[in-house]
Design a protein around this motif. Structure first.
Motif: not given
Length: 348
Positions: A68, A53, A58, A56
């Motif tokens: 990120r 989780d 999103d 990534f």
């Protein structure tokens, strides 16, 4: 992803590898030897699920989303300070830049442009200080009083994950490139104090771009904020001195208010007064209108009805009107809605 990797499932697989001629019942020597390892493995799968989780964009949060976003050159917007205009007496007195003033546990510094900037970042500096006097912390000869004027640039809290993720997507998908519409929007919203921006290409002929902005509270922007955005994007029209390319003339303006009045007849729930309903409905409609600023060009009856339907104080309602009419209220491209009045009438 690893939900099936529970302690029980791991323990069962481990025990299956033990020969049947060995005692592997619960609390046996083998069972007790394997149980701690199975528990640790189950915990590792839980952590591994969380790691997926966090890597990534999103589903990433906090510092992991920051990392990120940094991969595509995006950094989280820091909290900003409120900026106020001031009225000084006697008029014309010289106040040294950096002079400090105090009110309600907050400190403000005098700026070169004659404004006061809160030393504490965030929305705390946006309080209802208009027309209130400040205490000077420095010895300024001849100074009689310093009084708050208007809030020129609202202070903003640190950018939240949702807003950062939206900017990350814009960059990652390369929507804002080569001075396109998305690029102008990005430039405007990079300026400290800006909430949202809307871009109008070729608004006054070839090479012209108009950028309309709100402040961080999604209200009409002050001249000070408009000028800051103008200086950042295109300080010298067409010269490419700012972010805008050579040959492009960008004009920055503030959004305009669209006053909205709502009236409704309600049947109250038990233990609620008309004042309770009035306050609840007003707060929810204000939140709705804030969310619509430069996101929607219409105030829908269905959205108002949804607020009334879910209101804790309202049992039933009828005769909903927006600006005197029972239909959607359209907004012009440069308008943002402002709640003027809510008329709540109790049904007989």
């Amino acid at each position: 992803m690893f939900e099936e990797q529970s302690y029980e499932a791991i323990m069962e697989r481990m025990l299956e590898r033990i020969p049947d001629d060995i005692d592997k019942r619960e609390n046996s020597v083998i069972w007790n030897a394997l149980a701690p390892a199975a528990a640790e493995l189950a915990q590792s799968y839980i952590w591994l699920d969380q790691v997926f989780d966090l890597v990534f964009a999103d589903t990433a949060q906090g510092e992991f989303l920051d990392r990120r976003a940094a991969e595509v050159g995006i950094t989280r917007k820091a909290a900003t300070s409120a900026v106020w205009s001031v009225e000084v007496a006697p008029e014309g007195i010289r106040i040294p830049i950096g002079s400090r003033f105090y009110i309600d546990s907050l400190y403000f510094q005098y700026q070169s442009d004659g404004t006061l900037k809160c030393e504490t970042t965030g929305a705390v500096g946006n309080g209802n200080f208009a027309e209130l006097p400040l205490l000077s912390l420095d010895n300024i000869p001849g100074l009689e009083s310093v009084i708050f004027g208007e809030l020129k640039i609202p202070g903003q809290e640190e950018e939240d994950d949702e807003a950062l993720y939206e900017r990350y997507l814009m960059r990652a998908r390369r929507e804002a490139v080569s001075a396109n519409k998305a690029h102008y929007k990005k430039w405007a919203e990079e300026v400290e104090g800006v909430g949202r921006a809307k871009v109008f290409p070729l608004w006054n002929g070839e090479g012209t771009v108009k950028v309309v902005i709100t402040d961080g509270n999604f209200d009409v922007a002050t001249d000070l904020l408009v000028n800051k955005v103008q200086e950042y994007i295109d300080p010298v029209p067409g010269e490419g001195e700012g972010q805008a390319p050579i040959g492009a003339t960008a004009t920055v303006e503030s959004a305009k208010w669209k006053d909205v009045e709502v009236s409704v007849s309600v049947e109250l729930k038990m233990d609620y007064s008309l004042e309770d309903a009035q306050q609840e409905i007003e707060e929810k409609i204000k939140s709705l209108l804030k969310s619509l600023a430069f996101e929607e060009n219409v105030i829908r009856m269905s959205a108002i009805n949804d607020i009334l339907y879910h209101a804790d104080s309202v049992s039933d309602y009828a005769d909903v009107l927006i600006n005197g009419e029972s239909k959607n209220l359209p907004l012009q491209d440069i308008e943002i809605p402002r709640l003027g009045q809510v008329n709540v009438i109790e049904q007989a």
